[in-house]
Design a protein around this motif. Structure first.
Motif, PDB file in Angstrom:
ATOM      1  N   GLY A   3      -2.660  -4.865  -0.403  1.00  0.00           N
ATOM      2  CA  GLY A   3      -1.315  -4.969   0.148  1.00  0.00           C
ATOM      3  C   GLY A   3      -0.965  -3.710   0.912  1.00  0.00           C
ATOM      4  O   GLY A   3      -1.833  -2.987   1.403  1.00  0.00           O
ATOM      5  N   CYS A  62       2.794  -0.909   1.752  1.00  0.00           N
ATOM      6  CA  CYS A  62       4.110  -0.543   1.261  1.00  0.00           C
ATOM      7  C   CYS A  62       4.997  -0.109   2.423  1.00  0.00           C
ATOM      8  O   CYS A  62       4.524   0.292   3.487  1.00  0.00           O
ATOM      9  N   SER A  77       8.050   0.638  -1.478  1.00  0.00           N
ATOM     10  CA  SER A  77       8.208  -0.751  -1.909  1.00  0.00           C
ATOM     11  C   SER A  77       6.935  -1.507  -1.551  1.00  0.00           C
ATOM     12  O   SER A  77       6.636  -1.709  -0.376  1.00  0.00           O
ATOM     13  N   TYR A  78       6.179  -1.921  -2.582  1.00  0.00           N
ATOM     14  CA  TYR A  78       4.890  -2.555  -2.337  1.00  0.00           C
ATOM     15  C   TYR A  78       5.044  -4.032  -2.003  1.00  0.00           C
ATOM     16  O   TYR A  78       5.950  -4.703  -2.471  1.00  0.00           O
ATOM     17  N   LEU A  79       4.143  -4.503  -1.195  1.00  0.00           N
ATOM     18  CA  LEU A  79       4.195  -5.892  -0.793  1.00  0.00           C
ATOM     19  C   LEU A  79       2.800  -6.491  -0.752  1.00  0.00           C
ATOM     20  O   LEU A  79       1.851  -5.837  -0.322  1.00  0.00           O
ATOM     21  N   GLU A  80       2.689  -7.666  -1.268  1.00  0.00           N
ATOM     22  CA  GLU A  80       1.516  -8.523  -1.146  1.00  0.00           C
ATOM     23  C   GLU A  80       0.246  -7.969  -1.775  1.00  0.00           C
ATOM     24  O   GLU A  80      -0.856  -8.278  -1.337  1.00  0.00           O
ATOM     25  N   GLU A  81       0.378  -7.158  -2.840  1.00  0.00           N
ATOM     26  CA  GLU A  81      -0.824  -6.795  -3.591  1.00  0.00           C
ATOM     27  C   GLU A  81      -1.390  -8.063  -4.214  1.00  0.00           C
ATOM     28  O   GLU A  81      -0.669  -8.897  -4.757  1.00  0.00           O
TER      29      GLU A  81
END
Length: 393
Positions: free
Chosen positions: A149, A151, A160-164
């Motif tokens: 993902g 961030c 803010s992390y996204l799509e790990e």
């Protein structure tokens, strides 16, 4: 135009071919002594892991997040090895070590086209399911793309992390001239979800993605190699002049490889580079003659260039025993007026492979540079030189 660019970059990767087994190796980043796995896919050599070098800041802005320690791992340090650092677009552009670079979108696409699909590039675990099917890959080529993902850094500085688990993102060096964005590559949990997209440059500094470095091309400017060293200082060739000549040639080479292949600009640049490389070789050759009547650097290098291809079979033989090894051997030898080499030694070597070095020394010791006489007809003196020989795949 943005949509057109997107269509061009996400062209179908349906090419299939009979592929040889990938060649695996390793490299160590001298900046922090971290060692990375590498893999050769087609004619490209890639890091088989995401870069983990921490860059605190660049031009006063955040460089990397240093959040790889905790992303999805509850504080497990193993995740830094797994996912590497997350870089801003600007930091990514300077993150790769010497001899490697941030790949362009076309370089990524070349690798994707070679593979023909995404399942062969993705890691064997860690990917989410997609429509009740596993998103895990089979990692056929050893590229081992992790679902890292990315961030986005908010105003409070938190990432803010996204799509790990859902996607693997990688920065590229491509900044299309008709946009204000930076291209990045992605692979998704669905094996048909892969391609490129654009991160708007106004926000790109605050978007953080991993980096995969690709090894610099060695033979890509005309028919000229970019590899040569500056040697040592002598009376006939000052070290400063040598270093300056090498730096000039290397700068030209680095500019040449940014120009479109097959273009007239690249052809002219390659010609200029070839001239500068020859000047550098002349400036760097170490020559110790008893008087001015001795072989010239250009005469010596002409023979070296003619005979150098004959050493390739030795390199290929040892390459099978130790894949990916490379380096520079500097041989110091004395040439008699009759052209035979009457003494030879290894001045220095970076190959780390003594058996190979000695076999190269033995082969060169048999060379003959031809008879040489002074202009006044007198017999010339012996000529001692030190010449660097560079070997790579």
């Amino acid at each position: 135009m943005k949509n057109l660019l997107k269509i061009m970059l996400t062209a179908s990767l349906c090419v299939s071919a009979s592929i040889a087994a990938p060649q695996k190796g390793s490299m160590t980043d001298p900046r922090d002594e971290k060692t990375y796995k590498t893999v050769k896919i087609g004619d490209q050599v890639w890091m088989a892991e995401n870069l983990a070098l921490e860059i605190t800041e660049i031009n006063g802005n955040p460089g990397s997040t240093n959040e790889c320690w905790i992303l999805g791992g509850n504080g497990k340090k193993a995740n830094c090895k797994k996912y590497g650092q997350y870089y801003s677009a600007l930091a990514a552009s300077v993150a790769c070590p010497d001899g490697w670079h941030l790949p362009s979108a076309p370089e990524f696409k070349k690798m994707l086209d070679y593979a023909g699909n995404s399942i062969d590039l993705k890691s064997k675990e860690g990917w989410n399911t997609y429509q009740q099917s596993s998103g895990n890959g089979i990692d056929k080529y050893g590229f081992n793309a992790q679902p890292s993902g990315g961030c986005i850094v908010a105003k409070d500085g938190e990432c803010s992390y996204l799509e790990e688990g859902k996607r693997a993102y990688f920065w590229t060096s491509t900044v299309p001239s008709d946009t204000e964005g930076v291209a990045y590559a992605f692979l998704g949990a669905s094996h048909t979800d892969y391609g490129f997209d654009l991160a708007p440059q106004s926000k790109g500094l605050w978007m953080f993605f991993p980096v995969r470095c690709i090894q610099n091309e060695k033979k890509n400017v005309g028919d000229v190699s970019a590899d040569f060293n500056e040697g040592e200082a002598t009376e006939s060739s000052s070290h400063d002049a040598c270093k300056a000549a090498v730096a000039k040639a290397k700068n030209t080479y680095n500019r040449c490889i940014t120009l479109p292949k097959g273009s007239s600009e690249r052809s002219l640049c390659a010609k200029k580079y070839k001239e500068e490389k020859e000047n550098a070789e002349k400036a760097c050759i170490i020559k110790n003659a008893k008087n001015s009547c001795s072989r010239s650097a250009s005469d010596i290098m002409e023979v070296v260039r003619q005979r150098m291809p004959g050493l390739r079979h030795i390199y290929n033989k040892f390459l099978k025993q130790q894949p990916h090894f490379q380096g520079v051997i500097s041989l110091r030898f004395t040439i008699a007026p009759g052209g035979e080499i009457i003494s030879i030694s290894i001045a220095s070597s970076t190959t780390g492979y003594g058996e190979f070095d000695n076999e190269i020394k033995t082969a060169v010791s048999r060379w003959n540079f031809g008879k040489f006489k002074c202009d006044d007809g007198n017999v010339a003196n012996e000529t001692t030189v030190t010449v660097p020989f560079t070997f790579y795949e």
